[in-house]
Design an enzyme around this catalytic site. Structure first.
Site, PDB file in Angstrom:
ATOM      1  N   PHE A  95       0.703  -1.120   0.317  1.00  0.00           N
ATOM      2  CA  PHE A  95       0.185   0.034  -0.022  1.00  0.00           C
ATOM      3  C   PHE A  95       0.895   1.248   0.203  1.00  0.00           C
ATOM      4  O   PHE A  95       0.359   2.314  -0.386  1.00  0.00           O
ATOM      5  CB  PHE A  95      -0.959  -0.131   1.098  1.00  0.00           C
ATOM      6  CG  PHE A  95      -0.333   0.176   2.459  1.00  0.00           C
ATOM      7  CD1 PHE A  95      -0.049   1.868   2.739  1.00  0.00           C
ATOM      8  CD2 PHE A  95       0.247  -0.495   3.235  1.00  0.00           C
ATOM      9  CE1 PHE A  95       0.665   2.179   3.910  1.00  0.00           C
ATOM     10  CE2 PHE A  95       0.954  -0.328   4.559  1.00  0.00           C
ATOM     11  CZ  PHE A  95       1.159   1.228   4.893  1.00  0.00           C
TER      12      PHE A  95
ATOM     13  N   LYS B 148      -1.369  -7.229  -9.226  1.00  0.00           N
ATOM     14  CA  LYS B 148      -2.411  -7.125  -8.211  1.00  0.00           C
ATOM     15  C   LYS B 148      -1.683  -6.162  -7.001  1.00  0.00           C
ATOM     16  O   LYS B 148      -1.004  -6.266  -6.394  1.00  0.00           O
ATOM     17  CB  LYS B 148      -2.394  -8.455  -7.351  1.00  0.00           C
ATOM     18  CG  LYS B 148      -3.875  -8.521  -6.488  1.00  0.00           C
ATOM     19  CD  LYS B 148      -3.333  -9.243  -5.155  1.00  0.00           C
ATOM     20  CE  LYS B 148      -2.834  -8.350  -4.051  1.00  0.00           C
ATOM     21  NZ  LYS B 148      -3.801  -7.461  -3.249  1.00  0.00           N
TER      22      LYS B 148
ATOM     23  N   GLU C  85      -5.048  -3.818  -1.944  1.00  0.00           N
ATOM     24  CA  GLU C  85      -6.324  -3.483  -2.094  1.00  0.00           C
ATOM     25  C   GLU C  85      -6.753  -2.216  -1.223  1.00  0.00           C
ATOM     26  O   GLU C  85      -7.836  -1.655  -1.241  1.00  0.00           O
ATOM     27  CB  GLU C  85      -7.312  -4.737  -1.265  1.00  0.00           C
ATOM     28  CG  GLU C  85      -6.940  -5.311  -0.133  1.00  0.00           C
ATOM     29  CD  GLU C  85      -5.656  -6.180   0.076  1.00  0.00           C
ATOM     30  OE1 GLU C  85      -4.825  -6.004  -0.702  1.00  0.00           O
ATOM     31  OE2 GLU C  85      -5.786  -6.946   1.060  1.00  0.00           O
ATOM     32  N   ARG C  86      -5.696  -1.833  -0.433  1.00  0.00           N
ATOM     33  CA  ARG C  86      -6.084  -0.401   0.147  1.00  0.00           C
ATOM     34  C   ARG C  86      -5.853   0.666  -0.634  1.00  0.00           C
ATOM     35  O   ARG C  86      -6.467   1.805  -0.436  1.00  0.00           O
ATOM     36  CB  ARG C  86      -5.254  -0.249   1.281  1.00  0.00           C
ATOM     37  CG  ARG C  86      -4.933  -1.634   2.311  1.00  0.00           C
ATOM     38  CD  ARG C  86      -4.841  -1.359   3.654  1.00  0.00           C
ATOM     39  NE  ARG C  86      -4.517  -2.661   4.373  1.00  0.00           N
ATOM     40  CZ  ARG C  86      -5.508  -3.324   4.599  1.00  0.00           C
ATOM     41  NH1 ARG C  86      -6.832  -3.330   4.150  1.00  0.00           N
ATOM     42  NH2 ARG C  86      -5.112  -4.659   5.273  1.00  0.00           N
TER      43      ARG C  86
ATOM     44  N   SER D 201       5.335  -6.823   3.382  1.00  0.00           N
ATOM     45  CA  SER D 201       5.843  -7.231   4.691  1.00  0.00           C
ATOM     46  C   SER D 201       6.570  -8.585   4.652  1.00  0.00           C
ATOM     47  O   SER D 201       6.408  -9.513   3.722  1.00  0.00           O
ATOM     48  CB  SER D 201       4.990  -7.298   5.705  1.00  0.00           C
ATOM     49  OG  SER D 201       3.943  -8.223   5.211  1.00  0.00           O
TER      50      SER D 201
ATOM     51  N   CYS E 285       9.772   1.852   3.566  1.00  0.00           N
ATOM     52  CA  CYS E 285      10.531   0.785   3.884  1.00  0.00           C
ATOM     53  C   CYS E 285      11.843   1.176   4.167  1.00  0.00           C
ATOM     54  O   CYS E 285      12.692   0.433   4.468  1.00  0.00           O
ATOM     55  CB  CYS E 285      10.380  -0.341   2.834  1.00  0.00           C
ATOM     56  SG  CYS E 285      10.862   0.414   1.075  1.00  0.00           S
TER      57      CYS E 285
ATOM     58  N   GLU F 247       9.024  -4.212  13.327  1.00  0.00           N
ATOM     59  CA  GLU F 247       9.049  -3.010  12.335  1.00  0.00           C
ATOM     60  C   GLU F 247       7.596  -2.357  12.600  1.00  0.00           C
ATOM     61  O   GLU F 247       6.462  -2.666  12.590  1.00  0.00           O
ATOM     62  CB  GLU F 247       8.738  -3.453  10.879  1.00  0.00           C
ATOM     63  CG  GLU F 247       8.759  -2.253   9.795  1.00  0.00           C
ATOM     64  CD  GLU F 247       8.306  -2.716   8.407  1.00  0.00           C
ATOM     65  OE1 GLU F 247       7.743  -3.903   8.156  1.00  0.00           O
ATOM     66  OE2 GLU F 247       8.990  -2.061   7.629  1.00  0.00           O
TER      67      GLU F 247
HETATM   68  P1  NAD Z   1       1.628  -6.489   3.022  1.00  0.00           P
HETATM   69  O1  NAD Z   1       2.564  -7.621   3.031  1.00  0.00           O
HETATM   70  O2  NAD Z   1       0.398  -6.647   4.017  1.00  0.00           O
HETATM   71  O3  NAD Z   1       0.665  -6.536   1.617  1.00  0.00           O
HETATM   72  C1  NAD Z   1       1.462  -6.662   0.539  1.00  0.00           C
HETATM   73  C2  NAD Z   1       0.638  -7.165  -0.722  1.00  0.00           C
HETATM   74  O4  NAD Z   1       0.526  -8.769  -0.304  1.00  0.00           O
HETATM   75  C3  NAD Z   1      -0.750  -6.733  -0.882  1.00  0.00           C
HETATM   76  O5  NAD Z   1      -1.004  -6.644  -2.064  1.00  0.00           O
HETATM   77  C4  NAD Z   1      -1.528  -7.585  -0.094  1.00  0.00           C
HETATM   78  O6  NAD Z   1      -2.835  -7.643  -0.460  1.00  0.00           O
HETATM   79  C5  NAD Z   1      -0.905  -8.952  -0.401  1.00  0.00           C
HETATM   80  N1  NAD Z   1      -1.075  -9.864   1.042  1.00  0.00           N
HETATM   81  C6  NAD Z   1      -1.181  -9.349   2.095  1.00  0.00           C
HETATM   82  N2  NAD Z   1      -1.522 -10.595   2.985  1.00  0.00           N
HETATM   83  C7  NAD Z   1      -1.429 -11.525   2.145  1.00  0.00           C
HETATM   84  C8  NAD Z   1      -1.516 -12.943   2.399  1.00  0.00           C
HETATM   85  N3  NAD Z   1      -1.927 -13.635   3.766  1.00  0.00           N
HETATM   86  N4  NAD Z   1      -1.343 -13.961   1.471  1.00  0.00           N
HETATM   87  C9  NAD Z   1      -1.104 -13.252   0.222  1.00  0.00           C
HETATM   88  N5  NAD Z   1      -0.777 -12.066  -0.074  1.00  0.00           N
HETATM   89  C10 NAD Z   1      -1.292 -11.226   0.928  1.00  0.00           C
HETATM   90  O7  NAD Z   1       2.342  -5.289   3.040  1.00  0.00           O
HETATM   91  P2  NAD Z   1       1.840  -3.732   3.200  1.00  0.00           P
HETATM   92  O8  NAD Z   1       1.152  -3.531   4.455  1.00  0.00           O
HETATM   93  O9  NAD Z   1       0.853  -3.375   2.048  1.00  0.00           O
HETATM   94  O10 NAD Z   1       2.931  -2.946   3.096  1.00  0.00           O
HETATM   95  C11 NAD Z   1       3.811  -2.418   4.100  1.00  0.00           C
HETATM   96  C12 NAD Z   1       4.822  -3.503   4.197  1.00  0.00           C
HETATM   97  O11 NAD Z   1       5.895  -3.311   2.845  1.00  0.00           O
HETATM   98  C13 NAD Z   1       5.939  -2.999   5.083  1.00  0.00           C
HETATM   99  O12 NAD Z   1       6.545  -4.072   5.815  1.00  0.00           O
HETATM  100  C14 NAD Z   1       7.054  -2.277   4.346  1.00  0.00           C
HETATM  101  O13 NAD Z   1       8.520  -2.425   5.146  1.00  0.00           O
HETATM  102  C15 NAD Z   1       7.160  -3.097   3.043  1.00  0.00           C
HETATM  103  N6  NAD Z   1       7.639  -2.708   1.741  1.00  0.00           N
HETATM  104  C16 NAD Z   1       8.947  -3.147   1.551  1.00  0.00           C
HETATM  105  C17 NAD Z   1       9.573  -2.578   0.458  1.00  0.00           C
HETATM  106  C18 NAD Z   1      10.947  -3.168  -0.238  1.00  0.00           C
HETATM  107  O14 NAD Z   1      11.251  -2.831  -1.196  1.00  0.00           O
HETATM  108  N7  NAD Z   1      11.779  -3.864   0.721  1.00  0.00           N
HETATM  109  C19 NAD Z   1       9.021  -1.450  -0.201  1.00  0.00           C
HETATM  110  C20 NAD Z   1       7.688  -1.027   0.127  1.00  0.00           C
HETATM  111  C21 NAD Z   1       7.211  -1.624   1.420  1.00  0.00           C
END
Ligand code: NAD
Length: 499
Positions: A149, A173, A176-177, A226, A281, A384
């Protein structure tokens, strides 16, 4: 209620599942739209159509594909304000921040304009008698992109530009937020000349992700989000024989040496710690001053700067420093972690928990918080936080500071502030973190380098964007050919005669 669907074969379509997710306005806590959550069948259909379109796209020469990127770059520039507004509306970040989000994605599109050079392969002339070898980079087919998101424009662009310019089709994909920006980008791709079906946007939740991971046509998966989900996706995609690069969470430290310019370090910490409400991140979430005197002097400089931060909705004007966090659950989690920090003995010098904004009482705002004397066993250090909370861990020496960073399970970014080149060089060489800043707080590499964290911040071999994108989104084929006219005297080269 406004309904957000998918983008299939060059057009917006409504979802058919009957399942929807709420898209919140984080500043007010109100539902602003409903997003369709696709079924596995909708995913499989989108993938099948993408596969058909990809056959022709793979045959388009790289220079023509690069021209599409040129046009896309132009369209993104022309639509910068509308894209930034869409980012801010769903994410809550300030407009200058949202423009940065689009800009950093645009820069990756610009590098993809150089695709013909990156894809031109290798050649060995006369590798043996009459024998030449050439290696070519061929597209993979249909690939998937799954994005978080916190950068609704930048991260989809990081993935889709590289994938498409290399001749693949992508099924994206988005989170969804924040579903709207990806759909706008898909429309711009169509206007730029990306053929129908080459970029499919399928909105949804875990059901969509799992359908992509199990779909046999999908050749590669790029994920950013994450760490637990990154590990899950990496394991499942790899087990299904797909190429995968999965980037996870972070805990980024800034080491501040006694000889550092502390005003500059304090400014940098406030920008990197609280910007975008800490939801980056590459945010700096841990300050590590070296020596008690450095810590005391730095703290005195930090406190007024943090207290002066202006928190508000993106509509309140450009002097707002940061906006709300993404959801009510995220807010509750962050407030809980601040409470745990207090309970576990950290010194809460600035407490943002009671922050309230008139007219936005139901919004997900949190005031800036600053903890001193944090230790590595505390939850606020181990987790985090992903919120506007900066933790200070005091280190007795440079070696102790370096060891702290080395022992942390995450390895996305880090920075060191110092006036000493030797120390900076030593840090950059020894630290086990993927991106390092020297007197530079958020060292996101420019788009012609690559982006990737180490340890639990990244799973897979290759980084995102830059030269690695051309490696990730293609596979190498090497042809060894022999033409007999090159072999004189009717026979093989006589190696024995050389002895
Ligand atoms: P998230 O992991 O909750 O979601 C990321 C994606 O995964 C979304 O599209 C979501 O729909 C999907 N998803 C969520 N739960 C899932 C599940 N159980 N099974 C399959 N798919 C699932 O992350 P977020 O809250 O959207 O983003 C924040 C996180 O992303 C933080 O931890 C941040 O550090 C990280 N991030 C990392 C980078 C990097 O390049 N390392 C860059 C940006 C954000």
């Amino acid at each position: 209620m406004h309904e957000i669907g998918h983008y299939i074969d060059g057009a917006r379509v409504a979802g058919t599942s009957g399942r929807f997710g709420d898209v919140m306005n984080p500043a007010t806590g109100e539902v602003q739209a409903r997003v369709a959550l696709a079924t596995p069948q909708e995913v499989d259909d989108a993938v099948a159509r993408a596969a058909t379109a990809q056959e022709a796209w793979a045959k388009v020469n790289p220079q023509r594909r690069a021209r599409v990127m040129m046009k896309l770059g132009q369209l993104i520039t022309e639509n910068m304000d509308a894209l930034a507004e869409a980012v801010s509306r769903e994410h809550g970040k300030t407009l200058p921040d949202a423009r940065g989000d689009v800009q950093r994605g645009l820069e990756v599109v610009e590098v993809c304009m150089g695709a013909p050079h990156m894809l031109k392969g290798e050649f060995t002339d006369n590798g043996g008698p009459g024998i030449d070898l050439h290696s070519m980079r061929q597209p993979l087919g249909v690939v998937a992109g799954i994005t978080p998101f916190n950068f609704p424009a930048m991260i989809p662009l990081w993935q889709l530009a590289g994938a498409i310019v290399c001749g693949n089709a992508m099924v994206l994909k988005p989170s969804e937020r924040v579903p709207s920006t990806a759909l706008m980008l898909a429309e711009l791709c169509s206007q730029a000349g990306v053929p129908d079906g080459i970029l499919q946007v399928v909105n949804g939740d875990k059901a969509v992700v799992d359908a992509l991971l199990d779909n046999e046509t999908i050749q590669a998966v790029g994920f950013v989000g994450s760490t637990p989900i990154a590990q899950y996706i990496y394991a499942r995609a790899s087990a299904n024989g797909k190429r995968a690069q999965c980037f996870g969470g972070a805990k980024n430290h800034m080491v501040i040496m006694p000889d550092a310019d502390l005003d500059k370090a304090a400014d940098a910490l406030v920008g990197a710690g609280y910007g975008a409400a800490g939801e980056r991140c590459m945010a700096i979430s841990v300050a590590v001053p070296v020596g008690a005197d450095t810590a005391d002097r730095l703290t005195e400089k930090l406190l007024p700067r943090i207290e002066n931060l202006k928190v508000g909705p993106y509509t309140a004007g450009e002097d707002v420093d940061y906006g709300p966090v993404i959801t009510a659950q995220a807010r509750e989690r962050i407030l809980g972690l601040i409470g745990a920090g207090v309970d576990q003995g950290a010194e809460l010098r600035i407490d943002g928990r009671d922050f309230a904004l008139q007219g936005y009482e139901r919004g997900y705002f949190i005031g800036p918080s600053f903890f001193d004397r944090v230790t590595p066993d505390m939850d606020i250090y181990r987790e985090e936080i992903f919120g506007p909370v900066l933790c200070q861990v005091r280190a007795g020496s440079y070696d102790e500071a370096l060891q702290l960073v080395m022992d942390n399970p995450y390895g996305n970014g880090t920075a060191i502030y110092t006036a000493d080149g030797d120390t900076a060089r030593d840090y950059a060489h020894r630290v086990n973190v993927g991106m390092v800043g020297v007197n530079f707080p958020i060292p996101v590499p420019l788009s012609y380098h690559t982006f990737g964290g180490w340890k639990k911040s990244g799973f897979g071999d290759l980084n995102q964007y830059g030269p690695d994108a051309f490696r990730f989104y293609t596979r190498t084929k090497t042809v060894t050919s022999r033409w007999f006219s090159g072999i004189k005297d009717g026979g093989e080269f006589n190696f024995k005669a050389m002895d």
